[in-house]
Design a protein around this motif. Sequence first.
Motif, PDB file in Angstrom:
ATOM      1  N   ALA A 265       3.451 -37.506 -54.787  1.00 21.21           N
ATOM      2  CA  ALA A 265       4.373 -37.517 -55.920  1.00 21.21           C
ATOM      3  C   ALA A 265       3.647 -37.451 -57.261  1.00 21.21           C
ATOM      4  N   THR A 266       2.624 -38.299 -57.433  1.00 18.73           N
ATOM      5  CA  THR A 266       1.941 -38.329 -58.724  1.00 18.73           C
ATOM      6  C   THR A 266       1.109 -37.074 -58.962  1.00 18.73           C
ATOM      7  N   THR A 267       0.522 -36.522 -57.903  1.00 17.58           N
ATOM      8  CA  THR A 267      -0.252 -35.288 -58.071  1.00 17.58           C
ATOM      9  C   THR A 267       0.664 -34.145 -58.470  1.00 17.58           C
ATOM     10  N   TRP A 268       1.865 -34.090 -57.872  1.00 17.38           N
ATOM     11  CA  TRP A 268       2.822 -33.047 -58.245  1.00 17.38           C
ATOM     12  C   TRP A 268       3.216 -33.192 -59.714  1.00 17.38           C
ATOM     13  N   ALA A 269       3.609 -34.393 -60.111  1.00 19.27           N
ATOM     14  CA  ALA A 269       4.058 -34.620 -61.485  1.00 19.27           C
ATOM     15  C   ALA A 269       2.938 -34.338 -62.486  1.00 19.27           C
ATOM     16  N   THR A 270       1.710 -34.717 -62.136  1.00 16.82           N
ATOM     17  CA  THR A 270       0.576 -34.486 -63.033  1.00 16.82           C
ATOM     18  C   THR A 270       0.267 -32.997 -63.150  1.00 16.82           C
ATOM     19  N   ALA A 271       0.285 -32.289 -62.025  1.00 15.51           N
ATOM     20  CA  ALA A 271       0.022 -30.846 -62.056  1.00 15.51           C
ATOM     21  C   ALA A 271       1.092 -30.122 -62.875  1.00 15.51           C
ATOM     22  N   LYS A 272       2.304 -30.611 -62.823  1.00 19.22           N
ATOM     23  CA  LYS A 272       3.424 -29.973 -63.519  1.00 19.22           C
ATOM     24  C   LYS A 272       3.399 -30.243 -65.019  1.00 19.22           C
ATOM     25  N   TYR A 273       3.123 -31.506 -65.401  1.00 14.08           N
ATOM     26  CA  TYR A 273       3.285 -31.901 -66.789  1.00 14.08           C
ATOM     27  C   TYR A 273       2.017 -32.328 -67.509  1.00 14.08           C
ATOM     28  N   PHE A 274       0.998 -32.779 -66.798  1.00 13.14           N
ATOM     29  CA  PHE A 274      -0.266 -33.193 -67.414  1.00 13.14           C
ATOM     30  C   PHE A 274      -1.442 -32.612 -66.635  1.00 13.14           C
ATOM     31  N   PRO A 275      -1.480 -31.295 -66.425  1.00 13.24           N
ATOM     32  CA  PRO A 275      -2.482 -30.709 -65.503  1.00 13.24           C
ATOM     33  C   PRO A 275      -3.919 -30.943 -65.945  1.00 13.24           C
ATOM     34  N   GLY A 276      -4.769 -31.172 -64.961  1.00  9.14           N
ATOM     35  CA  GLY A 276      -6.197 -31.296 -65.239  1.00  9.14           C
ATOM     36  C   GLY A 276      -6.515 -32.533 -66.054  1.00  9.14           C
ATOM     37  N   GLY A 277      -7.304 -32.339 -67.104  1.00 10.24           N
ATOM     38  CA  GLY A 277      -7.671 -33.451 -67.963  1.00 10.24           C
ATOM     39  C   GLY A 277      -8.376 -34.549 -67.202  1.00 10.24           C
ATOM     40  N   ALA A 278      -8.009 -35.796 -67.536  1.00 12.71           N
ATOM     41  CA  ALA A 278      -8.637 -36.958 -66.915  1.00 12.71           C
ATOM     42  C   ALA A 278      -8.521 -36.949 -65.401  1.00 12.71           C
ATOM     43  N   THR A 279      -7.411 -36.383 -64.892  1.00 15.81           N
ATOM     44  CA  THR A 279      -7.207 -36.380 -63.439  1.00 15.81           C
ATOM     45  C   THR A 279      -8.072 -35.351 -62.730  1.00 15.81           C
ATOM     46  N   GLY A 280      -8.780 -34.527 -63.483  1.00 18.52           N
ATOM     47  CA  GLY A 280      -9.666 -33.554 -62.858  1.00 18.52           C
ATOM     48  C   GLY A 280     -10.746 -34.218 -62.018  1.00 18.52           C
ATOM     49  N   PHE A 281     -11.168 -35.420 -62.427  1.00 20.67           N
ATOM     50  CA  PHE A 281     -12.166 -36.144 -61.649  1.00 20.67           C
ATOM     51  C   PHE A 281     -11.623 -36.542 -60.287  1.00 20.67           C
ATOM     52  N   ILE A 282     -10.304 -36.736 -60.196  1.00 20.27           N
ATOM     53  CA  ILE A 282      -9.709 -37.126 -58.920  1.00 20.27           C
ATOM     54  C   ILE A 282      -9.831 -36.005 -57.911  1.00 20.27           C
ATOM     55  N   PHE A 283      -9.381 -34.784 -58.286  1.00 17.24           N
ATOM     56  CA  PHE A 283      -9.448 -33.733 -57.274  1.00 17.24           C
ATOM     57  C   PHE A 283     -10.859 -33.217 -57.055  1.00 17.24           C
ATOM     58  N   PHE A 284     -11.806 -33.634 -57.873  1.00 19.53           N
ATOM     59  CA  PHE A 284     -13.209 -33.298 -57.600  1.00 19.53           C
ATOM     60  C   PHE A 284     -13.774 -34.252 -56.544  1.00 19.53           C
ATOM     61  N   TYR A 285     -13.698 -35.552 -56.800  1.00 17.28           N
ATOM     62  CA  TYR A 285     -14.280 -36.531 -55.880  1.00 17.28           C
ATOM     63  C   TYR A 285     -13.424 -36.726 -54.630  1.00 17.28           C
ATOM     64  N   ASN A 286     -12.103 -36.741 -54.790  1.00 17.13           N
ATOM     65  CA  ASN A 286     -11.231 -37.064 -53.671  1.00 17.13           C
ATOM     66  C   ASN A 286     -11.274 -36.020 -52.567  1.00 17.13           C
ATOM     67  N   THR A 287     -11.457 -34.747 -52.920  1.00 13.97           N
ATOM     68  CA  THR A 287     -11.531 -33.718 -51.886  1.00 13.97           C
ATOM     69  C   THR A 287     -12.790 -33.883 -51.031  1.00 13.97           C
ATOM     70  N   LEU A 288     -13.887 -34.279 -51.643  1.00 15.89           N
ATOM     71  CA  LEU A 288     -15.113 -34.514 -50.879  1.00 15.89           C
ATOM     72  C   LEU A 288     -14.933 -35.721 -49.956  1.00 15.89           C
ATOM     73  N   VAL A 289     -14.333 -36.794 -50.488  1.00 17.22           N
ATOM     74  CA  VAL A 289     -14.091 -37.992 -49.678  1.00 17.22           C
ATOM     75  C   VAL A 289     -13.151 -37.661 -48.523  1.00 17.22           C
ATOM     76  N   HIS A 290     -12.131 -36.845 -48.792  1.00 16.05           N
ATOM     77  CA  HIS A 290     -11.190 -36.488 -47.731  1.00 16.05           C
ATOM     78  C   HIS A 290     -11.826 -35.583 -46.678  1.00 16.05           C
ATOM     79  N   ALA A 291     -12.757 -34.745 -47.084  1.00 14.99           N
ATOM     80  CA  ALA A 291     -13.465 -33.930 -46.102  1.00 14.99           C
ATOM     81  C   ALA A 291     -14.239 -34.836 -45.144  1.00 14.99           C
ATOM     82  N   LEU A 292     -14.879 -35.877 -45.694  1.00 17.85           N
ATOM     83  CA  LEU A 292     -15.580 -36.851 -44.852  1.00 17.85           C
ATOM     84  C   LEU A 292     -14.594 -37.621 -43.979  1.00 17.85           C
ATOM     85  N   MET A 293     -13.465 -38.008 -44.566  1.00 15.86           N
ATOM     86  CA  MET A 293     -12.468 -38.786 -43.835  1.00 15.86           C
ATOM     87  C   MET A 293     -11.903 -38.008 -42.662  1.00 15.86           C
ATOM     88  N   TYR A 294     -11.566 -36.731 -42.893  1.00 13.80           N
ATOM     89  CA  TYR A 294     -11.026 -35.932 -41.790  1.00 13.80           C
ATOM     90  C   TYR A 294     -12.112 -35.566 -40.784  1.00 13.80           C
TER      91      TYR A 294
END
Length: 266
Positions: free
Chosen positions: A152-181
């Motif tokens: 929900a929050t990723t959708w709302a952020t991409a729609k109305y507040f794209p990138g910015g401070a949240t850019g660090f989330i999709f940078f680090y979180n994708t690597l962590v999720h690759a390890l998790m999966y």
Amino acid sequence: MGLKNVTLFLDPALSSLNYGDDIHDYPLMQHPAQPAAIVALYFVFVFSLGPKLMKNRQAFDLRKIMTIYNITQILFNLVVFVMAAKVIQNFSLYCSPPNNSNTPLDISVRKIHYYYGVLKFLDLLDTIFFVLRKKPQQITYMHVHHHVGMAATTWATAKYFPGGATGFIFFYNTLVHALMYGYYLMSSWNSAKAIWWKKYLTQIQIVQQLFYDTMFTIHLFNANCNYSKGWLMFYLCNTFLMTYFFSAFYKKNYMSKKQVSDRKIE
């Protein structure tokens, strides 16, 4: 009040921005009703329809399906991570405003943010598999809150507040999720207890949340940073909560009673 009006209420200075820009017409991004419908169906299946369908059935053996799913998640998360790695040097820990302009960089960041958001909806299948495998003990509040909240929050952020401070989330979180999966892939065919790095994966997740806590706090108290303070406060509340959840999970599963007692004495 629509989500756009909500964002303007949180930060009127954003009224001049072109909300959604080029990802506005992407699948799932046209209207809040689309992600809301997916989340609603998720809740209905996980807490009502799914358990009823499985009540008098044997648990499904989904190892082959889950193998494909986990490999797909690893590859997709790594692809988005590599895409994010190409632009992350343009972000600042002190202030990264939304990427709302039509420069090539901002367009790229918005697209990466969109792809990351799609992955968060794909993550919802984790819970569906728990239901079909009759593993209700794994459908915890933390699990559901994290999956639905991220989608929900990723959708709302991409729609109305794209990138910015949240850019660090999709940078680090994708690597962590690759390890998790990667861990999920190994544990689906072997005993989870035999995979020694499960404990360290949880530690990585805690460190990740602490980084988000720090970074969002810096953005929030930077008076010169043009990122919605209301949205930053919302993110901070969620990241603090997830820091608590992961820490409590780690304490419960990896710290012996003796270690816990020693910590209390110190």
